[in-house]
Design a protein around this motif. Sequence first.
Motif, PDB file in Angstrom:
ATOM      1  N   THR A   1       0.932  -1.073  -0.171  1.00  0.00           N
ATOM      2  CA  THR A   1       0.117  -0.054  -0.151  1.00  0.00           C
ATOM      3  C   THR A   1       0.811   1.182   0.090  1.00  0.00           C
ATOM      4  N   ARG A   2       1.808   1.205   0.817  1.00  0.00           N
ATOM      5  CA  ARG A   2       3.003   2.401   0.822  1.00  0.00           C
ATOM      6  C   ARG A   2       3.578   2.595  -0.498  1.00  0.00           C
ATOM      7  N   CYS A   3       4.063   1.563  -1.048  1.00  0.00           N
ATOM      8  CA  CYS A   3       4.830   1.408  -2.180  1.00  0.00           C
ATOM      9  C   CYS A   3       3.932   2.026  -3.283  1.00  0.00           C
ATOM     10  N   LEU A   4       2.784   1.583  -3.411  1.00  0.00           N
ATOM     11  CA  LEU A   4       1.660   2.013  -4.405  1.00  0.00           C
ATOM     12  C   LEU A   4       1.376   3.437  -4.259  1.00  0.00           C
ATOM     13  N   GLN A   5       1.130   3.857  -3.116  1.00  0.00           N
ATOM     14  CA  GLN A   5       0.944   5.370  -3.024  1.00  0.00           C
ATOM     15  C   GLN A   5       1.909   6.112  -3.561  1.00  0.00           C
ATOM     16  N   GLU A   6       3.416   5.637  -2.928  1.00  0.00           N
ATOM     17  CA  GLU A   6       4.441   6.640  -2.972  1.00  0.00           C
ATOM     18  C   GLU A   6       4.718   6.656  -4.822  1.00  0.00           C
ATOM     19  N   ARG A   7       4.382   5.526  -5.335  1.00  0.00           N
ATOM     20  CA  ARG A   7       4.758   5.605  -6.862  1.00  0.00           C
ATOM     21  C   ARG A   7       3.837   6.330  -7.536  1.00  0.00           C
ATOM     22  N   LEU A   8       2.312   6.050  -7.238  1.00  0.00           N
ATOM     23  CA  LEU A   8       1.264   6.731  -7.871  1.00  0.00           C
ATOM     24  C   LEU A   8       1.372   8.331  -7.518  1.00  0.00           C
ATOM     25  N   ILE A   9       1.565   8.744  -6.411  1.00  0.00           N
ATOM     26  CA  ILE A   9       1.697  10.103  -6.281  1.00  0.00           C
ATOM     27  C   ILE A   9       2.877  10.679  -6.885  1.00  0.00           C
ATOM     28  N   LYS A  10       3.974   9.986  -7.182  1.00  0.00           N
ATOM     29  CA  LYS A  10       4.979  10.489  -8.110  1.00  0.00           C
ATOM     30  C   LYS A  10       4.741  10.625  -9.443  1.00  0.00           C
ATOM     31  N   LYS A  11       3.920   9.686 -10.207  1.00  0.00           N
ATOM     32  CA  LYS A  11       3.625   9.688 -11.524  1.00  0.00           C
ATOM     33  C   LYS A  11       2.581  10.849 -11.800  1.00  0.00           C
ATOM     34  N   VAL A  12       1.708  11.222 -10.547  1.00  0.00           N
ATOM     35  CA  VAL A  12       0.764  12.156 -10.861  1.00  0.00           C
ATOM     36  C   VAL A  12       1.685  13.373 -10.764  1.00  0.00           C
ATOM     37  N   ALA A  13       2.252  13.540  -9.943  1.00  0.00           N
ATOM     38  CA  ALA A  13       3.299  14.921  -9.917  1.00  0.00           C
ATOM     39  C   ALA A  13       3.844  15.292 -11.257  1.00  0.00           C
ATOM     40  N   GLN A  14       4.476  14.110 -11.935  1.00  0.00           N
ATOM     41  CA  GLN A  14       5.191  14.029 -13.085  1.00  0.00           C
ATOM     42  C   GLN A  14       4.039  14.649 -14.109  1.00  0.00           C
ATOM     43  N   MET A  15       2.979  14.067 -14.126  1.00  0.00           N
ATOM     44  CA  MET A  15       1.897  14.421 -15.075  1.00  0.00           C
ATOM     45  C   MET A  15       1.723  15.863 -15.021  1.00  0.00           C
ATOM     46  N   THR A  16       1.352  16.434 -13.972  1.00  0.00           N
ATOM     47  CA  THR A  16       0.991  17.819 -13.372  1.00  0.00           C
ATOM     48  C   THR A  16       1.870  18.717 -13.228  1.00  0.00           C
ATOM     49  N   LYS A  17       2.964  18.558 -13.414  1.00  0.00           N
ATOM     50  CA  LYS A  17       4.439  19.157 -13.246  1.00  0.00           C
ATOM     51  C   LYS A  17       4.375  19.715 -11.891  1.00  0.00           C
ATOM     52  N   GLY A  18       3.898  18.952 -10.689  1.00  0.00           N
ATOM     53  CA  GLY A  18       3.742  19.477  -9.354  1.00  0.00           C
ATOM     54  C   GLY A  18       2.848  20.194  -9.038  1.00  0.00           C
ATOM     55  N   ASN A  19       1.796  20.509  -9.796  1.00  0.00           N
ATOM     56  CA  ASN A  19       0.716  21.456  -9.546  1.00  0.00           C
ATOM     57  C   ASN A  19      -0.235  20.576  -8.455  1.00  0.00           C
ATOM     58  N   LYS A  20      -0.042  21.154  -7.001  1.00  0.00           N
ATOM     59  CA  LYS A  20      -0.637  20.306  -6.156  1.00  0.00           C
ATOM     60  C   LYS A  20      -2.163  20.240  -6.267  1.00  0.00           C
ATOM     61  N   SER A  21      -2.796  21.400  -6.665  1.00  0.00           N
ATOM     62  CA  SER A  21      -4.302  21.387  -6.800  1.00  0.00           C
ATOM     63  C   SER A  21      -4.784  20.356  -7.709  1.00  0.00           C
ATOM     64  N   GLU A  22      -4.128  20.315  -9.044  1.00  0.00           N
ATOM     65  CA  GLU A  22      -4.383  19.119 -10.160  1.00  0.00           C
ATOM     66  C   GLU A  22      -4.066  17.831  -9.531  1.00  0.00           C
ATOM     67  N   MET A  23      -2.948  17.737  -8.644  1.00  0.00           N
ATOM     68  CA  MET A  23      -2.747  16.418  -8.000  1.00  0.00           C
ATOM     69  C   MET A  23      -3.830  16.152  -7.120  1.00  0.00           C
ATOM     70  N   ALA A  24      -4.304  16.605  -6.216  1.00  0.00           N
ATOM     71  CA  ALA A  24      -5.098  16.418  -5.223  1.00  0.00           C
ATOM     72  C   ALA A  24      -6.595  16.171  -6.149  1.00  0.00           C
ATOM     73  N   LYS A  25      -6.805  17.109  -7.260  1.00  0.00           N
ATOM     74  CA  LYS A  25      -8.161  16.602  -7.997  1.00  0.00           C
ATOM     75  C   LYS A  25      -8.090  15.305  -8.551  1.00  0.00           C
ATOM     76  N   ILE A  26      -6.863  14.978  -9.166  1.00  0.00           N
ATOM     77  CA  ILE A  26      -6.601  13.609  -9.808  1.00  0.00           C
ATOM     78  C   ILE A  26      -6.959  12.246  -8.884  1.00  0.00           C
ATOM     79  N   LEU A  27      -6.220  12.518  -7.523  1.00  0.00           N
ATOM     80  CA  LEU A  27      -6.400  11.546  -6.565  1.00  0.00           C
ATOM     81  C   LEU A  27      -7.471  11.590  -5.849  1.00  0.00           C
ATOM     82  N   GLY A  28      -8.132  12.610  -6.064  1.00  0.00           N
ATOM     83  CA  GLY A  28      -9.609  12.709  -5.297  1.00  0.00           C
ATOM     84  C   GLY A  28      -9.630  12.720  -3.754  1.00  0.00           C
ATOM     85  N   ILE A  29      -8.371  13.485  -3.337  1.00  0.00           N
ATOM     86  CA  ILE A  29      -8.234  13.881  -2.009  1.00  0.00           C
ATOM     87  C   ILE A  29      -8.185  15.513  -1.789  1.00  0.00           C
TER      88      ILE A  29
END
Length: 462
Positions: free
Chosen positions: A418-446
């Motif tokens: 669970t920890r490994c998956l969360q870490e990798r997923l967040i890193k991939k989403v960060a790359q997709m959004t170029k670190g935009n935390k608002s976009e990241m939160a929206k994609i992750l649903g948190i």
Amino acid sequence: MALLLVIDDDRSIIESFRILFEGNHTVIGAYNGPEALQELSKHKVDLIFLDYRLPGQDGLEVLKTILSKDPDAYVIIITGYGNFETIIQSISLGAYDYIEKPLDAEKVRITITRALESKKMSSYVKHIKDMEIENYSLSHIIGKSEKMQEVFKTVGRLVNNDVPVLITGESGTGKELIAKAIHYNSARKNDPFIAVTCSGLTETLLNNELFGHEAQAFTGADSQKKGKFEAAGDGTIFLDEIGDMPISTQSTLLRVLQEREFTRLGSTQTIRLKARIIAATNKNLLDEVRKNRFRQDLYYRVNVVSIDLPPLRERKEDIPLLVDYFIKKNNKKMKKSISGISDSANKTLVDYDWPGNVRELENVLTNVCIHLQDNYIHTLSIPSFGMQENEEADLYDDFIRTILQIHGMEKNLLKNMTRCLQERLIKKVAQMTKGNKSEMAKILGISRVTLQKKLRELSCDT
């Protein structure tokens, strides 16, 4: 070292054979027919030398008696010089060869070598033929489904009814297996079964393949070649993928089937067609007829009786039986001792639609048996790459299967993954959004607050 039986009332002839082949072959002797039969009942003899003239009974009578008891016996007649009538009679009765008196040692050696090689090859061919008959017995066609039961009934009727057959079905359903089952369970089983693929060949090549040619019939034809129709003799010709046959060749085939005769290319001599015709296709031939791609009159010639083989997805109840059959087959072939398959693994195989049909199932199970480390097939033993993906394939199952193969014996697996998956997923989403935390939160649903908390927990640098 071979065992030779020399039947001759001249003791010096028998003794000459013993001296000549001492250290190379074993020689036993008999002076008349009854003694010869007694020796044959006691020994498994490789070659028999039989004098044409014996006291009380001529050699041809002894030859008849020997061959009536053992039709595969190799008998070489010893005869007087120039006695051509005896030679012709003995060969016509089944003798392998003859040698003339006075005996020439070198000729006798050559005859023995040639006879033993011929016998070895004949035994090998017989073994292969027996294996083919065994491999294509009706018991090797697997299925308890209603559709396959209908196939079995039709095959049973066709074994003793010598009519043309059309076998239809998707690729991999076993059309050639059914054709061979019909052949090897019929009166033609000791004659050749010859398969010809009608697709992928030009008209000229296919005609040459089917009917053969004479020497010099065309450029490069240095010698005569028999076609498949001639080579089949009284056996069976299997025309695979007949729906792909060129129209011009269809016309030639129709004429051959109507007249029951054909000619080699470059010849005017007709050859009688004696073979049975079984055709197969994965196309709807009636559709091909309507589209003018297949001759209607040829369709009715080859479709006297039809067998439609169902795809594997329409007889899923047969899959466990096929799995069991292929496991036993692979055990024998690979010298393994796989004892069975788990219920969940069987369910995985049953739930799959098998677009490649029985051939695909066999290939997957062969792959499994090759790589299996223990003696039991589990779900994890089944390679997802060996089976074509369905559009609705569960990617999560594939992911979990891979994870369990690598980390299945570790402790705290759920927490760590669970920890490994969360870490990798967040890193991939960060790359997709170029670190935009608002976009990241929206994609992750948190929320952004939760995202910031997770970034701190996972030590992710975005």
